[in-house]
Design a protein around this motif. Structure first.
Motif, PDB file in Angstrom:
ATOM      1  N   ASP B  68       0.868  -1.182   0.000  1.00 21.10           N
ATOM      2  CA  ASP B  68       0.000   0.000   0.000  1.00 21.10           C
ATOM      3  C   ASP B  68       0.906   1.235   0.000  1.00 21.10           C
ATOM      4  N   ILE B  69       0.926   1.928  -1.112  1.00 17.81           N
ATOM      5  CA  ILE B  69       1.917   3.017  -1.224  1.00 17.81           C
ATOM      6  C   ILE B  69       1.567   4.217  -0.344  1.00 17.81           C
ATOM      7  N   SER B  70       0.325   4.249   0.169  1.00 14.50           N
ATOM      8  CA  SER B  70      -0.008   5.366   1.062  1.00 14.50           C
ATOM      9  C   SER B  70       0.715   5.236   2.404  1.00 14.50           C
ATOM     10  N   THR B  71       1.226   4.025   2.684  1.00 16.53           N
ATOM     11  CA  THR B  71       1.942   3.827   3.946  1.00 16.53           C
ATOM     12  C   THR B  71       3.431   4.140   3.807  1.00 16.53           C
ATOM     13  N   LEU B  72       3.848   4.428   2.567  1.00 14.36           N
ATOM     14  CA  LEU B  72       5.282   4.657   2.338  1.00 14.36           C
ATOM     15  C   LEU B  72       5.632   6.136   2.511  1.00 14.36           C
ATOM     16  N   THR B  73       6.859   6.364   2.915  1.00 10.35           N
ATOM     17  CA  THR B  73       7.358   7.743   2.975  1.00 10.35           C
ATOM     18  C   THR B  73       7.690   8.210   1.559  1.00 10.35           C
ATOM     19  N   ASP B  74       7.923   9.506   1.427  1.00  6.86           N
ATOM     20  CA  ASP B  74       8.289  10.046   0.112  1.00  6.86           C
ATOM     21  C   ASP B  74       9.519   9.340  -0.459  1.00  6.86           C
TER      22      ASP B  74
END
Lengths: 405, 240
Positions: B68-74
C-alpha cells in the motif's frame, strides 16, 4: 562498445548542468567573484598595512622622534607613506635633548626632499642626512652589504630605490655612491636615501651650479632628533621634558605613530570592510533571486527527475552541489583576480590610500583566501537553500503538467 | 500487480471541491497493456500520477506488488518508482544539459544498484532505434527521437511497470505508429503497461481498455480489436 566505458555519475550531471548553462552560470560566478574578491582585498590590504606597520615600527629603533611642531604631520608622512618633505629647527634643541637625564642616545637628522625626475625614482625621494657616529638606527636595517660604514658621498638606499650597490645616483647634481640597501618595511622609509650630514651640506652648496634648483640647508639646523631612552624611563615623561625645554617641537613615539596610522587605517578599514559587508549584504538577496529564477526555470526538469525516482535528498544535493561549485569557481576567480591586481598595483594602491603596505606572508594570504572562499560558499548555500527547498517540495506531477509545452 | 480501490483525488478550488478522480477501482495483472481513454481534463493523468506515487490520493488505496503506497514515505515511494516503474511523459522530459545517452542513464543515479554503465544505456538506445544519436543533445533530436530516448530512459532500471501519459500526443501518425510498435514489443517482452490517451485508434495495442470522464472510470466492453494476454506471459525482471 566496451563494458569499461565510464559510468555516468552524480558529479557528471552536476558538471554537465554547469557546463551547458553558460550564461546564467557566468552571471552567478561573476557575482561570487565580486563578493570574494572584495572581501579578500579588504583582508589583504588591512593585513598588509598592519604587518607593514609592525615591521616599520620595529625597525624605527628610536623611542622618541623630535620634530618641528608645525611639521609633525609632514614628519609622519615621511615615515609612513614616504611623501618627501624639507623642514628644520635650530640644532641647539639637539644639544638640549642629548643632555637630558634619561636619554641614552640622541641622533640628529636632516630631511631634504629631492627634485622630481631623479634617475632612480619616478617620484620625489626623501634624503635623510645622518651623523654616522651618533646614528643608532640605520645599521641594523641593512639587508644588503651589512656592516658597511658610510664614507664620503656614500648613501644607503631604501628598498624601493633603484640602483645596485656600487652604482652611482645623482641628487641636486651631486653624485652619490650606493653602499648599502635597507630591508623592505612597506613604509615611507623604503623611499628614503640616507647620507652623511656633511655630504648633504656639500650637495646643497654645489646645487647652485649643478642643479636646476638651488637647495638651501641652513647652518646649525636639524630636521629631527631620534632619541633612545634609558630602560625603565617613561617615554611620556621624557617627551614632556623635551617639549618644555625645546619649545616649538613635537615628539613622535612608535605608539603615537601606531595610533595615528591606526586612525588612518581605521577609516580605510571601515571603508574596506564596509565595502565587503555591503557587497555581501547585496549579494545574498541577489544570489537568492538568481537561484529562485533558476529554480523556477528548472522546475519542470526537477519534477521529471523526481518522477523518474529521485528522492528529495538527491534533488537537494544536486541543486546545492551546483551552487557550491559555482561559489567555489567564482570565489577562486575573484580571489585570483584580486591577488593579481593587489600584487601588481600594491605600491599604487598603498600610495593612493596613504597607508604603509607590505605583502602579507603566504600563510596569511592563504588564510584570507580561505576566509573569502568560505564566505562565498556560505552565501551560495544560503542563497540556494530556500529555492531548492521550495522546488523540492512542490508537487512534481502538477509541475510537469503545468510546464508541458 | 497493481490494485486500485476507491481512489479519489479532490482539489479545493475556492469554496468548492473538484474531484479529478472519483472513486476509481482498477486491477492490473502482470503483462497487461491497459489503455485508459478520455478527453482532456477527464482525470486520467491525475490517476496515472497517483499510480506512480507522484500524487497522494485523497481517499482509497493503491497497492503495487502488494504494498500500500499510502503507507510509504516520500523516499520509499521514490525508491519504488526507481526500481519498479518506468515513466514516459507526454512531453519528452529530456534533461537539456546532457546527451541522449546520459539522459538514459539518469535514473541509474538513484537506483539502489548504483550508476549503470554506458554499454547498457547504448543497448537500450539501440533497442529503441536511436543508438546513432547517443551523443546528441535533446535540442538536436526530432520529436520521435526524443520520445524513443525517453522510453529507453524509462527502461534503464528494468522496471516491471511502464506508465505512459499520452506518449504519442504530439507525434505525427507515422512516428506514433513506430512508438506504439515499440510499446507493443515491450509488452510482449513482459512489461506491464498502463497508458492514457485520447486516441481510440490505439485500442488495438491494449489488452484491456477503460474510459474516464469527469473523474469516473469505467471498463469498456472487450473489443475484438484488443490483444490477448498470453497465458505464458510473465514479468521478466531481467528485461530487456
Amino acid at each position: 562498445m566496451s563494458a569499461s566505458l565510464p559510468t555516468f555519475s552524480f558529479f557528471t550531471l552536476v558538471g554537465r548542468n554547469l557546463q551547458n548553462r553558460p550564461y546564467r552560470n557566468i552571471a552567478v560566478v561573476l557575482s561570487f567573484a565580486i563578493v570574494a574578491g572584495t572581501l579578500f582585498s579588504a583582508l589583504y590590504l588591512i593585513g598588509g598595512a598592519r604587518q607593514s606597520l609592525e615591521n616599520g615600527l620595529d625597525r624605527m629603533g628610536a623611542d622618541i622622534m623630535v620634530v618641528p611642531e608645525k611639521y609633525a604631520a609632514a614628519s609622519q608622512s615621511v615615515i609612513l607613506t614616504g611623501e618627501p618633505s624639507t623642514f628644520f629647527f635650530n640644532d641647539t634643541g639637539f644639544e638640549q635633548i642629548a643632555g637630558l637625564p634619561g636619554v641614552t642616545k640622541a641622533s640628529p637628522e636632516i630631511y631634504v626632499a629631492t627634485l622630481f625626475g631623479q634617475s632612480c625614482c619616478a617620484a620625489g625621494v626623501q634624503i635623510i642626512a645622518i651623523d654616522p657616529i651618533r646614528d643608532f638606527t640605520i645599521a641594523t636595517w641593512l639587508k644588503e652589504n651589512p656592516g658597511v660604514a658610510m664614507g664620503k658621498d656614500d648613501i644607503i638606499v631604501g628598498s624601493a630605490i633603484s640602483g645596485d650597490i656600487g652604482s652611482d645616483l645623482l641628487f641636486y647634481g651631486h653624485t652619490f655612491h650606493v653602499v648599502g640597501r635597507l630591508a623592505r618595511t612597506g613604509m615611507g622609509l623604503d623611499m628614503a636615501v640616507f647620507t652623511r650630514i656633511e655630504d648633504a651640506y656639500t650637495m646643497a652648496d654645489e646645487s647652485g651650479v649643478k642643479a636646476v634648483q638651488k637647495l638651501t640647508i641652513p647652518p646649525r639646523m636639524v630636521s629631527a632628533v631620534l632619541v633612545r631612552i634609558d630602560p625603565g624611563v617613561s617615554p611620556a615623561a621624557i617627551s614632556d621634558e623635551i617639549k618644555q625645554r625645546v619649545p616649538g617641537t613635537r615628539t613622535l613615539t612608535p605608539n603615537g605613530l601606531l595610533n595615528a596610522i591606526s586612525g588612518q587605517l581605521g577609516a580605510i578599514t571601515w571603508f574596506l570592510y564596509g565595502s565587503a559587508i555591503t557587497v555581501t549584504a547585496v549579494s545574498i538577496p541577489l544570489m537568492g533571486s538568481i537561484s529562485a529564477m533558476v529554480a523556477y526555470e528548472r522546475r519542470k526538469e526537477i519534477a521529471v527527475i523526481q518522477a523518474l525516482g529521485a528522492p528529495r535528498s538527491f534533488v537537494m544535493r544536486l541543486m546545492l552541489a551546483e551552487s557550491f561549485s559555482l561559489a567555489i569557481i567564482g570565489a577562486l576567480a575573484g580571489i585570483g583576480a584580486a591577488t593579481i591586481i593587489l600584487v601588481g598595483f600594491q605600491d599604487f594602491i598603498a600610495f593612493t590610500l596613504k597607508i604603509p603596505f607590505t605583502i602579507p606572508s603566504l600563510f596569511t594570504i592563504a588564510l584570507y583566501g580561505g576566509s573569502a572562499l568560505l564566505l562565498s560558499i556560505i552565501i551560495g548555500v544560503i542563497a540556494s537553500l530556500y529555492p531548492a527547498y521550495l522546488i523540492n517540495h512542490s508537487e512534481p506531477y502538477e509541475t510537469m503538467r503545468k510546464g508541458e509545452s | 500487480m497493481i490494485s486500485v480501490n476507491g481512489v479519489t483525488k479532490a482539489f479545493i478550488t475556492g469554496s468548492s471541491e473538484v474531484r479529478a478522480v472519483d472513486n476509481v477501482d482498477l486491477d492490473v495483472q502482470p503483462g497487461e497493456f491497459i489503455l485508459i481513454l478520455g478527453r482532456s481534463g477527464s482525470g486520467k493523468s491525475t490517476l496515472l500520477g497517483m499510480l506512480a506515487g507522484l500524487i497522494r490520493p485523497t481517499a482509497g488505496t493503491i497497492r503495487i506488488k502488494g504494498v500500500d503506497i499510502s503507507t510509504l514515505t516520500d523516499n520509499q515511494i521514490a525508491e519504488l518508482r526507481a526500481q519498479e516503474i518506468g515513466f514516459v511523459f507526454q512531453f519528452s522530459g529530456l534533461i537539456p544539459t546532457v546527451t541522449a545517452l546520459e539522459n538514459v542513464m539518469i535514473p541509474t543515479l538513484f537506483h539502489p544498484g548504483g550508476p549503470g554503465n554506458r554499454t547498457k544505456a547504448l543497448e537500450l538506445l539501440d533497442q529503441v532505434g536511436v543508438a546513432g544519436r547517443a551523443d546528441a543533445y535533446p535540442k538536436t533530436l526530432s520529436s520521435g527521437e526524443m520520445k524513443r530516448v525517453a522510453i529507453a530512459r524509462a527502461l534503464i532500471n528494468k522496471p516491471s511497470i511502464l506508465i505512459a501519459d499520452e506518449p504519442t500526443g504530439d507525434l505525427d501518425d507515422a512516428t506514433e505508429s513506430e512508438i506504439m510498435a515499440l510499446f507493443r514489443q515491450l509488452n510482449d517482452e513482459g512489461i506491464t503497461i498502463i497508458m492514457v490517451t485520447h486516441n481510440p485508434d490505439l485500442i488495438p495495442c491494449a489488452t484491456r481498455t477503460y474510459s474516464m470522464s469527469h473523474g469516473r472510470m469505467a471498463r469498456n466492453p472487450d473489443s475484438p480489436l484488443c490483444r490477448r494476454v498470453p497465458e505464458t506471459r510473465y514479468v521478466n525482471k531481467d528485461h530487456p
